[in-house]
Design a protein around this motif. Structure first.
Motif, short mmCIF file in Angstrom:
data_model
loop_
_atom_site.label_atom_id
_atom_site.label_comp_id
_atom_site.label_asym_id
_atom_site.label_seq_id
_atom_site.Cartn_x
_atom_site.Cartn_y
_atom_site.Cartn_z
N VAL A 272 0.84 -1.20 0.00
CA VAL A 272 0.00 0.00 0.00
C VAL A 272 0.88 1.25 0.00
O VAL A 272 0.66 2.19 -0.77
N GLN B 292 1.57 4.31 -2.89
CA GLN B 292 1.51 5.73 -2.59
C GLN B 292 2.69 6.45 -3.24
O GLN B 292 2.52 7.50 -3.85
N THR C 159 -4.99 5.39 -1.85
CA THR C 159 -4.20 4.63 -0.87
C THR C 159 -4.51 5.06 0.57
O THR C 159 -4.01 4.46 1.51
#
Length: 134
Positions: A12, A16, A31
């Motif tokens: 994740v 980003q 995100t």
């Protein structure tokens, strides 16, 4: 995105950085949790805590893009402990008004829950940023 590993905290956080590098603010917002708290360090030009994905991109990424040419966060090393992801990184950019280049080491602490960033805290040598901006 059906594979579980793509929602691991490190993945994740990596998404980003990729979205940020591409200037894809919609992917960047995707995100973040709706109640994200994003803290830029005291002494940094954008110091403060911003909430909501829209608030973060408007008050942080868009302002950095307006004040700096080629602002980039290079995610060099990931340290992961459960929902905590610490990234040792670098900022590089050139300040539009002063023309001065910036190259500074930073640390970013993310907390990821349910596949979304819920907290972010920046650690950076703010004096080096200030010097490039003045």
């Amino acid at each position: 995105m059906g594979l579980n590993h793509e929602s691991s905290p490190a993945d994740v956080v990596r998404r980003q950085y990729v979205a940020s590098a591409a200037g894809d603010l919609a992917a960047l917002r995707a995100t973040m949790a709706p109640d994200v708290e994003w803290t830029e360090m005291a002494g940094f030009p954008l110091a403060g805590t911003y909430r909501t994905p829209e608030g973060v991109t408007t008050n942080v990424m868009e302002k950095l893009g307006a004040e700096w040419d080629g602002w980039a966060a290079h995610d060099d090393t990931y340290v992961v402990d459960g929902e905590n992801v610490v990234v040792l990184a670098r900022y590089t950019a050139s300040h539009r008004a002063t023309g001065k280049d910036l190259a500074v080491r930073v640390a970013h602490h993310f907390i990821v829950r349910g596949g979304l960033i819920v907290r972010f805290e920046q650690f950076v040598d703010t004096a080096l940023v200030r010097d490039a901006a003045s």
